[in-house]
Write a protein that holds these residues in place. Structure first.
Motif, PDB file in Angstrom:
ATOM      1  N   ALA A   8      -1.555  -1.563   9.549  1.00 42.14           N
ATOM      2  CA  ALA A   8      -2.765  -0.901  10.030  1.00 42.14           C
ATOM      3  C   ALA A   8      -3.826  -0.783   8.935  1.00 42.14           C
ATOM      4  N   GLU A   9      -3.380  -0.789   7.679  1.00 45.06           N
ATOM      5  CA  GLU A   9      -4.342  -0.620   6.579  1.00 45.06           C
ATOM      6  C   GLU A   9      -4.655  -1.918   5.845  1.00 45.06           C
ATOM      7  N   CYS A  10      -4.068  -3.020   6.331  1.00 46.90           N
ATOM      8  CA  CYS A  10      -4.313  -4.329   5.695  1.00 46.90           C
ATOM      9  C   CYS A  10      -5.222  -5.171   6.574  1.00 46.90           C
ATOM     10  N   GLY A  11      -5.890  -6.117   5.953  1.00 45.07           N
ATOM     11  CA  GLY A  11      -6.573  -7.157   6.716  1.00 45.07           C
ATOM     12  C   GLY A  11      -5.789  -8.442   6.540  1.00 45.07           C
ATOM     13  N   HIS A  39     -11.926  -2.829   9.789  1.00 41.51           N
ATOM     14  CA  HIS A  39     -11.443  -1.459   9.553  1.00 41.51           C
ATOM     15  C   HIS A  39     -11.451  -1.120   8.067  1.00 41.51           C
ATOM     16  N   ARG A  40     -12.236  -1.871   7.292  1.00 45.51           N
ATOM     17  CA  ARG A  40     -12.366  -1.656   5.843  1.00 45.51           C
ATOM     18  C   ARG A  40     -11.005  -1.556   5.166  1.00 45.51           C
ATOM     19  N   PRO A  41     -10.199  -2.601   5.251  1.00 38.49           N
ATOM     20  CA  PRO A  41      -8.868  -2.533   4.646  1.00 38.49           C
ATOM     21  C   PRO A  41      -8.955  -2.464   3.124  1.00 38.49           C
ATOM     22  N   ARG A  42      -7.961  -1.812   2.547  1.00 38.17           N
ATOM     23  CA  ARG A  42      -7.910  -1.740   1.074  1.00 38.17           C
ATOM     24  C   ARG A  42      -7.285  -2.999   0.505  1.00 38.17           C
ATOM     25  N   LEU A  43      -6.571  -3.719   1.372  1.00 38.98           N
ATOM     26  CA  LEU A  43      -5.855  -4.922   0.939  1.00 38.98           C
ATOM     27  C   LEU A  43      -6.077  -6.021   1.966  1.00 38.98           C
ATOM     28  N   VAL A  44      -6.399  -7.204   1.481  1.00 35.32           N
ATOM     29  CA  VAL A  44      -6.566  -8.349   2.381  1.00 35.32           C
ATOM     30  C   VAL A  44      -5.594  -9.452   1.975  1.00 35.32           C
ATOM     31  N   LEU A  45      -4.875  -9.973   2.963  1.00 37.86           N
ATOM     32  CA  LEU A  45      -3.942 -11.079   2.734  1.00 37.86           C
ATOM     33  C   LEU A  45      -4.534 -12.333   3.349  1.00 37.86           C
ATOM     34  N   LEU A  46      -4.753 -13.327   2.520  1.00 43.97           N
ATOM     35  CA  LEU A  46      -5.348 -14.574   3.011  1.00 43.97           C
ATOM     36  C   LEU A  46      -4.361 -15.714   2.805  1.00 43.97           C
ATOM     37  N   ASP A  47      -3.963 -16.355   3.893  1.00 45.37           N
ATOM     38  CA  ASP A  47      -2.999 -17.443   3.788  1.00 45.37           C
ATOM     39  C   ASP A  47      -3.753 -18.771   3.821  1.00 45.37           C
ATOM     40  N   GLU A  48      -3.824 -19.445   2.687  1.00 45.49           N
ATOM     41  CA  GLU A  48      -4.504 -20.751   2.585  1.00 45.49           C
ATOM     42  C   GLU A  48      -5.887 -20.699   3.237  1.00 45.49           C
ATOM     43  N   PRO A  49      -6.791 -19.869   2.709  1.00 46.68           N
ATOM     44  CA  PRO A  49      -8.045 -19.627   3.432  1.00 46.68           C
ATOM     45  C   PRO A  49      -8.932 -20.856   3.597  1.00 46.68           C
ATOM     46  N   THR A  50      -8.801 -21.853   2.742  1.00 46.83           N
ATOM     47  CA  THR A  50      -9.749 -22.977   2.837  1.00 46.83           C
ATOM     48  C   THR A  50      -9.051 -24.303   3.084  1.00 46.83           C
ATOM     49  N   VAL A  51      -7.808 -24.249   3.551  1.00 43.67           N
ATOM     50  CA  VAL A  51      -7.074 -25.506   3.712  1.00 43.67           C
ATOM     51  C   VAL A  51      -7.771 -26.407   4.739  1.00 43.67           C
ATOM     52  N   GLY A  52      -7.944 -27.648   4.359  1.00 45.27           N
ATOM     53  CA  GLY A  52      -8.522 -28.630   5.278  1.00 45.27           C
ATOM     54  C   GLY A  52     -10.026 -28.533   5.485  1.00 45.27           C
ATOM     55  N   LEU A  53     -10.713 -27.705   4.698  1.00 44.58           N
ATOM     56  CA  LEU A  53     -12.164 -27.582   4.892  1.00 44.58           C
ATOM     57  C   LEU A  53     -12.923 -28.440   3.888  1.00 44.58           C
ATOM     58  N   LEU A  67       0.821  -1.214   0.000  1.00 46.53           N
ATOM     59  CA  LEU A  67       0.000   0.000   0.000  1.00 46.53           C
ATOM     60  C   LEU A  67       0.858   1.268   0.000  1.00 46.53           C
ATOM     61  N   GLY A  68       1.949   1.195  -0.723  1.00 46.88           N
ATOM     62  CA  GLY A  68       2.827   2.357  -0.840  1.00 46.88           C
ATOM     63  C   GLY A  68       3.811   2.507   0.307  1.00 46.88           C
ATOM     64  N   TYR A  69       3.745   1.648   1.316  1.00 37.82           N
ATOM     65  CA  TYR A  69       4.684   1.718   2.450  1.00 37.82           C
ATOM     66  C   TYR A  69       5.841   0.750   2.211  1.00 37.82           C
ATOM     67  N   ARG A  70       7.042   1.211   2.474  1.00 35.55           N
ATOM     68  CA  ARG A  70       8.218   0.346   2.323  1.00 35.55           C
ATOM     69  C   ARG A  70       8.361  -0.554   3.545  1.00 35.55           C
ATOM     70  N   LEU A  71       8.646  -1.823   3.286  1.00 42.12           N
ATOM     71  CA  LEU A  71       8.887  -2.763   4.384  1.00 42.12           C
ATOM     72  C   LEU A  71      10.390  -2.992   4.492  1.00 42.12           C
ATOM     73  N   PRO A  72      10.914  -3.267   5.652  1.00 39.00           N
ATOM     74  CA  PRO A  72      10.200  -3.367   6.926  1.00 39.00           C
ATOM     75  C   PRO A  72      10.019  -2.028   7.657  1.00 39.00           C
ATOM     76  N   GLY A  73      10.640  -0.937   7.148  1.00 32.13           N
ATOM     77  CA  GLY A  73      10.625   0.337   7.882  1.00 32.13           C
ATOM     78  C   GLY A  73       9.226   0.847   8.209  1.00 32.13           C
ATOM     79  N   GLU A  74       8.313   0.730   7.249  1.00 35.06           N
ATOM     80  CA  GLU A  74       6.978   1.297   7.466  1.00 35.06           C
ATOM     81  C   GLU A  74       5.929   0.196   7.644  1.00 35.06           C
ATOM     82  N   SER A  75       6.361  -0.925   8.210  1.00 33.85           N
ATOM     83  CA  SER A  75       5.446  -2.065   8.293  1.00 33.85           C
ATOM     84  C   SER A  75       4.250  -1.796   9.209  1.00 33.85           C
ATOM     85  N   LYS A  76       4.458  -0.947  10.218  1.00 30.52           N
ATOM     86  CA  LYS A  76       3.341  -0.659  11.134  1.00 30.52           C
ATOM     87  C   LYS A  76       2.195   0.014  10.386  1.00 30.52           C
TER      88      LYS A  76
END
Ligand code: ATP
Length: 297
Positions: free
Chosen positions: A77-80, A152-166, A64-73
């Motif tokens: 805050a803007e990701c889900g 918090h209505r994130p603009r970006l959502v990161l889903l790690d293996e959302p349906t594994v084992g279901l 979301l335009g923030y450089r990691l790891p410096g601006e990871s906080k």
């Protein structure tokens, strides 16, 4: 179009293991990108880099335009973030779990009620708001895990293996939920090892193998480029399959084996007669097997 995620040359080593090995990855805003790879390909490590649970040894990462790891906080805050493991508070109700996250994500007091209602509705859990988490089915818990990442209505959502084992029915419910997010224009990065999941949900699929992206594109384009448009499936005893295979390879075709059959792909390269067999459209699984050498779900 600007990028919700931009990764250039990311490397992450654990001792002698290079889990991510020069990864390039781009998630254009408002699109869903599926990270598809066999076990150990580096999907979870990539997710950890993007949420700053791990720090890359090399490379440039922007969320979301923030450089990691410096601006990871700020990025976080803007990701889900929807983790692979269910870490809901089982002693609290559905609504209380969401309320805790409105605080963590600093949703202003005046907006908390609406945020919770919206998340409940998206996850179709409004009528279970007062249930304790330990009374929910596995599918409901997964939906709550996603809803919790959305308060918090994130603009970006990161889903790690959302349906594994279901089971398949629960998987369908989650696909509907992820589809609803997509329709709202939320940017999504989802790791999965289910081909069908990537094919259904992702605008762009990134096939990962041994820590890097070995192919990136729309599912249909990847199929045309690497396998398609059609396959011939030939069944027979092992000697017959070996014969068909070597003849196909002599003609420059790509092939893949399953237990009892061989699939001939890239038929447009054929320079001689093709064997009789069952014709079928080439698919993303063909591409996956050709590029990674692995069989997966
Ligand atoms: P899966 O689908 O099995 O979750 P994956 O694609 O998510 O696999 P990763 O979990 O990222 O793959 O693992 C990539 C490689 O890095 C593997 O060889 C794994 O053993 C190794 N690895 C991951 N995390 C660590 C760690 N904390 N310490 C040591 N090695 C690790």
């Amino acid at each position: 179009m600007s990028a919700a995620i931009s990764v250039r040359g990311a490397v992450k080593r654990y001792g002698g293991i290079t889990a991510v090995d020069g990864l390039d990855l781009e998630v254009p805003e408002g699109t869903c990108v599926g990270l598809l790879g066999p076990n150990g390909a580096g999907k979870s490590t990539t997710m950890k880099l993007l949420t700053a649970q791990a720090i890359a040894d090399e490379g440039e990462l922007e969320v979301l335009g923030y450089r990691l790891p410096g601006e990871s906080k700020q990025a976080r805050a803007e990701c889900g973030v929807v983790p692979q493991l269910d870490n809901l508070d089982t002693t609290l109700t559905v609504e209380q779990n969401l309320l805790v996250f409105t605080h963590l994500y600093r949703v202003p007091r005046a907006g908390r009620r609406e945020a919770i209602e919206r998340a409940l509705a998206l996850a179709t859990l409004s009528d279970r708001r007062d249930s304790r988490v330990d009374e929910l089915s596995g599918g409901m818990r997964r939906r709550l895990l996603i809803a919790r990442a959305l308060v918090h209505r994130p603009r970006l959502v990161l889903l790690d293996e959302p349906t594994v084992g279901l089971d398949p029915q629960v998987r369908q419910e989650l696909w509907a939920l992820i589809g609803a997010l997509r329709a709202e224009g939320v940017s999504i990065l989802m790791s999965t090892h289910y081909i069908e999941e990537a094919e259904r949900l992702a605008d762009t699929v990134v096939i990962m193998s041994q820590g890097r992206a070995v192919a990136t594109g729309r599912p249909g384009d990847l199929i045309s480029e690497h396998a398609g448009p059609e396959a011939i499936e030939v069944y027979g005893p092992p000697e017959r399959l070996a014969e068909v295979e070597s003849d196909a390879e002599r003609q420059g075709l790509r092939t893949r084996r399953t237990g009892t059959s061989i699939s001939l792909l890239t038929l447009d390269r054929a320079s001689g007669p093709l064997p009789a067999g069952e014709r079928r459209p080439a698919n993303l699984e063909d591409v996956f097997v050709l590029l990674t050498g692995e069989h997966i779900a």
